[in-house]
Design a protein around this motif. Structure first.
Motif, PDB file in Angstrom:
ATOM      1  N   SER A 163      -0.082   0.583  -4.248  1.00 22.66           N
ATOM      2  CA  SER A 163      -1.480   0.777  -4.630  1.00 22.66           C
ATOM      3  C   SER A 163      -2.348   0.219  -3.513  1.00 22.66           C
ATOM      4  O   SER A 163      -1.948  -0.714  -2.815  1.00 22.66           O
ATOM      5  CB  SER A 163      -1.763   0.015  -5.934  1.00 22.66           C
ATOM      6  N   GLU A 164      -3.534   0.795  -3.342  1.00 24.88           N
ATOM      7  CA  GLU A 164      -4.456   0.252  -2.341  1.00 24.88           C
ATOM      8  C   GLU A 164      -4.845  -1.183  -2.690  1.00 24.88           C
ATOM      9  O   GLU A 164      -5.187  -1.976  -1.830  1.00 24.88           O
ATOM     10  CB  GLU A 164      -5.717   1.129  -2.222  1.00 24.88           C
ATOM     11  N   GLN A 165      -4.778  -1.497  -3.997  1.00 24.51           N
ATOM     12  CA  GLN A 165      -5.145  -2.848  -4.447  1.00 24.51           C
ATOM     13  C   GLN A 165      -4.198  -3.923  -3.925  1.00 24.51           C
ATOM     14  O   GLN A 165      -4.555  -5.094  -3.890  1.00 24.51           O
ATOM     15  CB  GLN A 165      -5.099  -2.914  -5.980  1.00 24.51           C
ATOM     16  N   PRO A 198     -11.592  -7.644 -10.750  1.00 24.16           N
ATOM     17  CA  PRO A 198     -12.023  -8.055  -9.399  1.00 24.16           C
ATOM     18  C   PRO A 198     -12.878  -9.325  -9.405  1.00 24.16           C
ATOM     19  O   PRO A 198     -12.863 -10.074  -8.439  1.00 24.16           O
ATOM     20  CB  PRO A 198     -12.845  -6.867  -8.893  1.00 24.16           C
ATOM     21  N   GLU A 243      -3.836  -3.441 -13.893  1.00 24.11           N
ATOM     22  CA  GLU A 243      -5.265  -3.566 -13.544  1.00 24.11           C
ATOM     23  C   GLU A 243      -5.617  -5.025 -13.317  1.00 24.11           C
ATOM     24  O   GLU A 243      -5.214  -5.899 -14.077  1.00 24.11           O
ATOM     25  CB  GLU A 243      -6.119  -3.031 -14.706  1.00 24.11           C
ATOM     26  N   PRO A 279      -1.770  -9.429  -7.067  1.00 24.85           N
ATOM     27  CA  PRO A 279      -1.077  -8.157  -7.310  1.00 24.85           C
ATOM     28  C   PRO A 279       0.435  -8.337  -7.459  1.00 24.85           C
ATOM     29  O   PRO A 279       1.040  -7.795  -8.384  1.00 24.85           O
ATOM     30  CB  PRO A 279      -1.401  -7.320  -6.053  1.00 24.85           C
ATOM     31  N   THR A 318       0.849  -1.186   0.000  1.00 25.54           N
ATOM     32  CA  THR A 318       0.000   0.000   0.000  1.00 25.54           C
ATOM     33  C   THR A 318       0.894   1.249   0.000  1.00 25.54           C
ATOM     34  O   THR A 318       2.078   1.154   0.354  1.00 25.54           O
ATOM     35  CB  THR A 318      -0.918   0.010   1.239  1.00 25.54           C
ATOM     36  N   GLU A 368      -5.669  -5.914  -1.269  1.00 19.55           N
ATOM     37  CA  GLU A 368      -7.081  -6.304  -1.434  1.00 19.55           C
ATOM     38  C   GLU A 368      -7.234  -7.720  -1.951  1.00 19.55           C
ATOM     39  O   GLU A 368      -8.227  -8.383  -1.681  1.00 19.55           O
ATOM     40  CB  GLU A 368      -7.766  -5.360  -2.432  1.00 19.55           C
ATOM     41  N   TYR A 369      -6.253  -8.162  -2.743  1.00 21.62           N
ATOM     42  CA  TYR A 369      -6.343  -9.489  -3.348  1.00 21.62           C
ATOM     43  C   TYR A 369      -5.182 -10.362  -2.903  1.00 21.62           C
ATOM     44  O   TYR A 369      -4.119  -9.855  -2.534  1.00 21.62           O
ATOM     45  CB  TYR A 369      -6.325  -9.378  -4.884  1.00 21.62           C
TER      46      TYR A 369
END
Lengths: 318, 262
Positions: free
Chosen positions: A63-65, A175, A172, A73, A39, A68-69
């Motif tokens: 990245s905030e992503q 999701p 990208e 990433p 992050t 998330e996964y």
């Protein structure tokens, strides 16, 4: 000199020790480039340590992503770097997450996957398999092999690196095709050392006779600053928690000293501990196979021997 | 829901495991072959999902390996799986993880409408944990790995993932790949009735050509990684063994001190 990508293993702003082992191992193959996926703000906290362990470049994908996964990433960032810099190899920790990222990356970049290696050299890698019963030499026959390295197998050698930071875009991710992380609860370290990191391990087995007797194994472990382990017989009986199981279906340990109390030494257990440097066995059965491995074996009752040993060690330590 | 479980036959971890001298692949003849224990847990997890879901769910077992892997498949059928596919082809011998995952993806492609692929998280022989995430990568599916708990609600799957690093909660939309960990369940024993029924359950045998895989893409000669040498670790010879004469604790301490371990 070709770059070697090293995925930085970190959690919550702290780098995990294995990252420095990877940076050391990478130098056998080329110039280490650390890859930080996290992050925003993560790389800033890690850069000094990475530089001090030889990172010539630091690629930063923030990245905030990133959290998330699961695994995707990191795999996406590494795949894009493999394409742009054609590294000599990619190194990751052979942890649950590291192996998963490595597997995805190998498929995506059509690379050899060399998993859980204990040595890295210009000619190839070394594996220790079947619980240390075989040593295997292997190599990738593709460009940029993906290599996961077992924690603790490489001695860290700090050295200064330029640590030039370069930011990398997070690709990208779709999701709908990802496992979404909804919560993370990292393991909270107890008072004793981590089983797989410990230089001394004291384990109890079927001969303990019950959960209540594990107290004497814990006391011995504490007198030595050791981790506590257990055989499958003991964990299956519910005498000690499963996470402390040493053996084929549990943890593999390779400490300087391994003390086995009331463990017969079935192959299942030996596979998890036979690479220990010095092995002490205490068992009342003189025919127990564990004695075939033990540097020092004592045929006797662990209920008297273990507490006496604890007392003796405590006395000697003054 | 159509659930597929991947099972693998491995050398029993209670027998001595060896590599063959000629090509350093697993010597399958030297040790007893059994269904990998983690795969029994994968079958159990699939059966529990089926039982929760009712009659609309089928559990299909897929295995890749030599002919005798039929035994592992039969065990899964005896536990309660509905049918099975076994891919057997000499050309597969010595395939690496990437080739294995690509081949299994092709086999999965021969089945219609797979909603969930259940695997073990780590085999007891290779132990790379690579195939589940590789399959997910190839098929473009989410991977929910090292599951300790699995729940399916409609088309959403949630998993409690447990590794040495900690616990992670995961959520994804089906279809998906899930790998189960050691602690997910205790697999059931096949009943006598289950064993008898398993003998009549269909096992589809496939060759590489049936699965649409080119033999030139698999096997030892085409593997992405190569084993260049293998040696058994010299056996550790036992050291001294003594009977406890009442001062055993002190004697061990003496030994440790002499070895500079305390």
């Amino acid at each position: 000199m070709a770059e070697v990508l090293v995925l930085v293993d970190h959690f919550d702003g702290d780098v995990r020790k294995v990252t420095y082992e990877l940076l050391t191992a990478a130098r056998a193959l080329g110039a280490p480039s650390a890859v930080v996926v996290g992050t925003p703000g993560t790389a800033g906290k890690l850069a000094d340590g990475l530089k001090a362990h030889g990172a010539e470049k630091i690629y930063v994908a923030e990245s905030e992503q990133a959290t998330e996964y699961l695994a995707a990433p990191e795999a996406a960032v590494l795949a894009s770097l493999v394409e742009s810099v054609s590294p000599a190899a990619v190194l990751l920790a052979a942890s649950g997450d590291g192996k998963e990222i490595a597997a995805r990356l190998a498929v995506r970049t059509n690379s050899a996957l060399l998993s859980d290696v204990v040595g890295v050299g210009a000619d190839g890698v070394q594996h220790s398999i079947f619980g240390g019963a075989f040593t295997v030499d292997a190599k990738g026959v593709t460009d940029h092999p993906v290599i996961t390295v077992r924690a603790g197998s490489i001695a860290i050698e700090p050295t200064d690196g330029a640590g030039a930071e370069q930011s990398v875009a997070m690709p990208e991710l779709d999701p709908s095709r990802q496992a979404v992380v909804t919560a993370r609860e990292p393991v909270v370290a107890g008072d004793r050392p981590e089983l797989t990191d410990a230089s001394v391990v004291v384990s109890g087995g079927r001969g303990m006779g019950g959960a209540e007797n594990f107290g004497i194994v814990e006391a011995l472990a504490d007198s030595l600053g050791a981790a506590v382990g257990a055989s499958r017989a003991a964990t299956d009986a519910g005498w000690y928690p499963h996470q402390f199981q040493v053996g084929q279906t549990g943890k593999t340990v390779s400490p300087q000293l391994y003390i086995a109390a009331g463990i017969s030494g079935a192959i299942q257990h030996r596979a998890g501990m036979q690479t220990a440097k010095t092995i002490i066995a205490i068992n009342k059965d003189p025919e127990a196979p564990i004695f075939e491995l033990a540097d020092f074996g004592l045929v006797g009752d662990l209920n008297t021997v273990v507490p006496a040993l604890t007392e003796e060690i405590t006395k000697r330590k003054g | 829901m159509n659930i597929v479980v991947l099972v693998k036959q491995v050398p029993d971890t209670y027998s001595e495991r060896k590599l063959s001298d000629s090509d350093h692949t697993l010597d399958r003849e030297s040790s007893d072959a059994v269904i990998d224990e983690i795969n029994e847990r994968a079958v159990e997890a699939a059966l529990q999902l089926k039982e929760a879901d009712g009659d609309g769910t089928t559990v299909t077992v897929i295995s890749m390996g030599p002919e005798r892997a039929t035994d592992a498949v039969r065990k899964a059928l005896a536990m309660g799986a509905d049918d099975a596919v076994l891919l057997s082809d000499d050309a597969l011998h010595g395939s690496c993880a990437v080739q294995t995952a690509r081949t299994l993806a092709k086999v999965l492609g021969t089945l219609d409408g797979v909603d969930l692929v259940v695997t073990g998280n780590e085999s007891s022989d290779g132990g790379t944990s690579a195939v589940p995430p590789m399959l997910a990568e190839i098929l473009g599916l989410p991977a929910l790995t090292h599951a300790r708990e699995i729940a399916v609600d409609g088309t959403t799957i949630t998993v409690r993932r447990e590794t040495d690093e900690g616990v992670t909660s995961l959520r994804a939309e089906l279809p998906a790949v899930v790998s189960v960990g050691e602690k997910i369940n205790e697999p059931r024993y096949p009943s006598f009735k289950g064993i008898m029924q398993a003998k009549k359950k269909p096992i589809t045998s496939l060759t590489l050509a049936d699965a649409g895989v080119d033999a030139g893409e698999v096997g030892l000669g085409n593997a992405l990684s190569q084993v260049t040498g293998a040696a058994p670790k010299p056996p550790k010879s036992g050291g001294q063994k003594i009977e406890d004469g009442g001062d055993g604790g002190a004697q061990i301490a003496e030994y440790l001190a002499a070895e500079k371990l305390i």
